[in-house]
Design a protein around this motif. Structure first.
Motif, PDB file in Angstrom:
ATOM      1  N   ALA A 165      38.414 -49.812 -80.155  1.00 57.11           N
ATOM      2  CA  ALA A 165      37.947 -50.803 -79.165  1.00 57.11           C
ATOM      3  C   ALA A 165      38.519 -50.504 -77.785  1.00 57.11           C
ATOM      4  CB  ALA A 165      38.342 -52.216 -79.599  1.00 57.11           C
ATOM      5  N   ALA A 166      39.746 -49.930 -77.758  1.00 59.03           N
ATOM      6  CA  ALA A 166      40.371 -49.614 -76.469  1.00 59.03           C
ATOM      7  C   ALA A 166      39.931 -48.246 -75.971  1.00 59.03           C
ATOM      8  CB  ALA A 166      41.892 -49.651 -76.624  1.00 59.03           C
ATOM      9  N   ILE A 167      39.761 -47.302 -76.892  1.00 61.39           N
ATOM     10  CA  ILE A 167      39.432 -45.929 -76.487  1.00 61.39           C
ATOM     11  C   ILE A 167      37.975 -45.813 -76.041  1.00 61.39           C
ATOM     12  CG2 ILE A 167      39.198 -43.550 -77.350  1.00 61.39           C
ATOM     13  CD1 ILE A 167      41.597 -44.245 -79.230  1.00 61.39           C
ATOM     14  N   SER A 168      37.087 -46.472 -76.769  1.00 63.01           N
ATOM     15  CA  SER A 168      35.655 -46.404 -76.422  1.00 63.01           C
ATOM     16  C   SER A 168      35.092 -47.805 -76.264  1.00 63.01           C
ATOM     17  CB  SER A 168      34.874 -45.684 -77.523  1.00 63.01           C
ATOM     18  OG  SER A 168      35.496 -44.511 -77.888  1.00 63.01           O
ATOM     19  N   PRO A 169      35.415 -48.473 -75.147  1.00 67.10           N
ATOM     20  CA  PRO A 169      35.009 -49.873 -74.996  1.00 67.10           C
ATOM     21  C   PRO A 169      33.494 -50.082 -74.954  1.00 67.10           C
ATOM     22  CG  PRO A 169      36.065 -49.040 -72.992  1.00 67.10           C
ATOM     23  CD  PRO A 169      36.227 -47.985 -74.031  1.00 67.10           C
ATOM     24  N   ASN A 170      32.750 -48.995 -74.695  1.00 66.88           N
ATOM     25  CA  ASN A 170      31.292 -49.162 -74.637  1.00 66.88           C
ATOM     26  C   ASN A 170      30.602 -48.831 -75.963  1.00 66.88           C
ATOM     27  OD1 ASN A 170      31.390 -49.912 -71.927  1.00 66.88           O
ATOM     28  ND2 ASN A 170      31.503 -47.747 -71.315  1.00 66.88           N
ATOM     29  N   SER A 171      31.391 -48.468 -76.964  1.00 61.67           N
ATOM     30  CA  SER A 171      30.791 -48.085 -78.240  1.00 61.67           C
ATOM     31  C   SER A 171      30.288 -49.306 -79.017  1.00 61.67           C
ATOM     32  CB  SER A 171      31.826 -47.345 -79.093  1.00 61.67           C
ATOM     33  OG  SER A 171      32.903 -48.226 -79.377  1.00 61.67           O
ATOM     34  N   ARG A 172      29.474 -49.005 -80.027  1.00 69.40           N
ATOM     35  CA  ARG A 172      28.948 -50.085 -80.860  1.00 69.40           C
ATOM     36  C   ARG A 172      30.087 -50.755 -81.633  1.00 69.40           C
ATOM     37  NH1 ARG A 172      25.894 -51.348 -85.535  1.00 69.40           N
ATOM     38  NH2 ARG A 172      26.492 -49.486 -86.682  1.00 69.40           N
ATOM     39  N   THR A 209      32.257 -59.121 -80.960  1.00 66.41           N
ATOM     40  CA  THR A 209      31.534 -60.148 -81.732  1.00 66.41           C
ATOM     41  C   THR A 209      32.520 -60.925 -82.610  1.00 66.41           C
ATOM     42  OG1 THR A 209      29.586 -58.751 -81.778  1.00 66.41           O
ATOM     43  CG2 THR A 209      29.644 -60.535 -83.388  1.00 66.41           C
ATOM     44  N   ILE A 210      33.454 -60.210 -83.207  1.00 64.85           N
ATOM     45  CA  ILE A 210      34.483 -60.888 -84.022  1.00 64.85           C
ATOM     46  C   ILE A 210      35.265 -61.845 -83.114  1.00 64.85           C
ATOM     47  CG2 ILE A 210      36.599 -60.560 -85.378  1.00 64.85           C
ATOM     48  CD1 ILE A 210      35.447 -57.820 -86.238  1.00 64.85           C
ATOM     49  N   ARG A 211      35.608 -61.358 -81.908  1.00 62.79           N
ATOM     50  CA  ARG A 211      36.339 -62.210 -80.958  1.00 62.79           C
ATOM     51  C   ARG A 211      35.553 -63.484 -80.657  1.00 62.79           C
ATOM     52  NH1 ARG A 211      36.952 -59.551 -75.243  1.00 62.79           N
ATOM     53  NH2 ARG A 211      34.754 -60.126 -75.174  1.00 62.79           N
ATOM     54  N   THR A 212      34.240 -63.314 -80.406  1.00 62.12           N
ATOM     55  CA  THR A 212      33.403 -64.486 -80.096  1.00 62.12           C
ATOM     56  C   THR A 212      33.417 -65.473 -81.253  1.00 62.12           C
ATOM     57  OG1 THR A 212      31.982 -63.056 -78.792  1.00 62.12           O
ATOM     58  CG2 THR A 212      31.076 -65.204 -79.391  1.00 62.12           C
ATOM     59  N   THR A 255      31.195 -45.148 -92.014  1.00 60.27           N
ATOM     60  CA  THR A 255      30.208 -44.095 -92.240  1.00 60.27           C
ATOM     61  C   THR A 255      30.811 -42.819 -91.674  1.00 60.27           C
ATOM     62  OG1 THR A 255      29.165 -44.458 -90.122  1.00 60.27           O
ATOM     63  CG2 THR A 255      28.265 -45.712 -91.961  1.00 60.27           C
ATOM     64  N   ASN A 256      30.059 -41.746 -91.683  1.00 59.51           N
ATOM     65  CA  ASN A 256      30.623 -40.461 -91.263  1.00 59.51           C
ATOM     66  C   ASN A 256      31.132 -40.447 -89.829  1.00 59.51           C
ATOM     67  OD1 ASN A 256      30.211 -39.476 -93.710  1.00 59.51           O
ATOM     68  ND2 ASN A 256      28.188 -38.624 -93.243  1.00 59.51           N
ATOM     69  N   ASN A 257      30.485 -41.222 -88.974  1.00 54.76           N
ATOM     70  CA  ASN A 257      30.911 -41.189 -87.575  1.00 54.76           C
ATOM     71  C   ASN A 257      31.826 -42.364 -87.229  1.00 54.76           C
ATOM     72  OD1 ASN A 257      29.041 -43.134 -87.752  1.00 54.76           O
ATOM     73  ND2 ASN A 257      27.804 -42.484 -86.008  1.00 54.76           N
ATOM     74  N   TYR A 258      32.614 -42.793 -88.186  1.00 54.59           N
ATOM     75  CA  TYR A 258      33.587 -43.862 -87.983  1.00 54.59           C
ATOM     76  C   TYR A 258      32.929 -45.103 -87.395  1.00 54.59           C
ATOM     77  CZ  TYR A 258      38.234 -45.808 -87.158  1.00 54.59           C
ATOM     78  OH  TYR A 258      39.350 -46.579 -87.191  1.00 54.59           O
ATOM     79  N   ASP A 259      31.807 -45.418 -87.975  1.00 55.31           N
ATOM     80  CA  ASP A 259      31.071 -46.572 -87.506  1.00 55.31           C
ATOM     81  C   ASP A 259      31.433 -47.754 -88.394  1.00 55.31           C
ATOM     82  OD1 ASP A 259      29.434 -47.533 -85.682  1.00 55.31           O
ATOM     83  OD2 ASP A 259      27.604 -46.549 -86.412  1.00 55.31           O
TER      84      ASP A 259
END
Ligand SMILES: Nc1ncnc2c1ncn2[C@@H]1O[C@H](COP(=O)(O)OP(=O)(O)OP(=O)(O)O)[C@@H](O)[C@H]1O
Ligand SMILES: [Mg+2]
Length: 237
Positions: free
Chosen positions: A24-31, A38-41, A226-230
């Motif tokens: 969440a900190a490294i890629s703030p624009n990622s899904r 969303t969890i925060r909300t 998943t494979n891409n750490y999603d």
């Protein structure tokens, strides 16, 4: 029951790379970061009706993503300018200090066994994520006994004076009583359930154990990789 889990873990560690967990900190624009927001909300919705200043993260069994989810949720709350503290209350297998390369010599266990040490002296700031960490301290022989003390209540009260939100990382619920004990001391509990790792019966057992102590279970985060750490995190009440 845990043999089945170990088998799945072996398969998983063979098939998966393990990049840094502070996504969440490294890629703030990622899904993934968006899902943490969303969890925060969802947590914030619960805050409207109830004062939620202390929240613990646990799961039915080991390796389900408790520490990962706890620290990423901390990060998205800190992004909003909140004063956030993560407490490594997993004094059996501490990992928060490792994630942030912090010294783990002084921490929660030290505070609980020393009346003289001030909480500020045991807390470390992590500049990269804008929140503070109270590491576990040296692994004590009796974690559940330490958590079940008035000293622990005092520490929580002191921390509440200094932070808007305090997130606790706990060991698994089914194998040891630490999370159950802490569930009686915090405002809310979030259960992490990891895809392909969690056993349905164990998840039910964990919920039963939390209900036994009248824990305020806010919901669950489904942690699916998943494979891409999603992640596919969902949160329900
Ligand atoms: N969705 C995911 N996809 C890929 N890797 C993940 C995912 N969630 C967690 N991990 C990785 O799995 C490992 C276990 O996660 P973590 O340490 O957060 O679990 P835990 O429940 O705190 O474990 P423990 O019971 O040992 O305290 C870590 O290496 C973490 O980076
Ligand atoms: Mg952990």
């Amino acid at each position: 029951m845990f043999d089945k889990r170990r088998k799945k873990l072996k398969q998983m560690s063979r098939s998966q790379k393990n990049p840094s967990s502070m996504i969440a900190a490294i890629s703030p624009n990622s899904r993934v970061a968006e899902q943490f927001r969303t969890i925060r909300t969802n947590i914030q919705f619960s805050m409207v009706t109830k004062n939620l200043q202390t929240i613990l993260f646990s799961s039915s069994g080991p390796y389900e993503g408790k520490s990962t989810i706890c620290t990423n949720v901390a990060s998205v709350f800190a992004d909003q300018g909140k004063r956030v503290l993560v407490v490594d209350a997993d004094m059996r297998l501490p990992s928060i200090a490792k994630i942030f390369h912090l010294n783990n010599k002084v921490g929660l266990s030290t505070l609980m066994t020393s009346q003289h040490l001030k909480v500020e002296e045991a807390i470390q700031h992590v500049e990269a994520v804008h929140f503070d960490v109270l590491p576990s301290g040296i692994v004590p022989p009796n974690p559940s006994e330490l958590l079940d003390t008035e000293r622990m209540d005092e520490i929580i009260d002191e921390l509440k004076q200094q932070y808007d939100l305090i997130l606790f990382d706990l060991p698994p619920i089914v194998s040891v009583t630490d999370a159950q004990i802490m569930a009686t001391k915090v405002d809310g509990v979030i259960l992490v359930i990891r895809k392909d790792i969690a056993e349905v019966e164990e998840v039910y057992k964990a919920k039963e154990l939390l209900d036994l102590v009248n824990a305020n279970v806010l919901g669950a985060v489904f942690n699916g990789e998943t494979n891409n750490y999603d992640y596919s995190n969902s949160y329900y009440r």
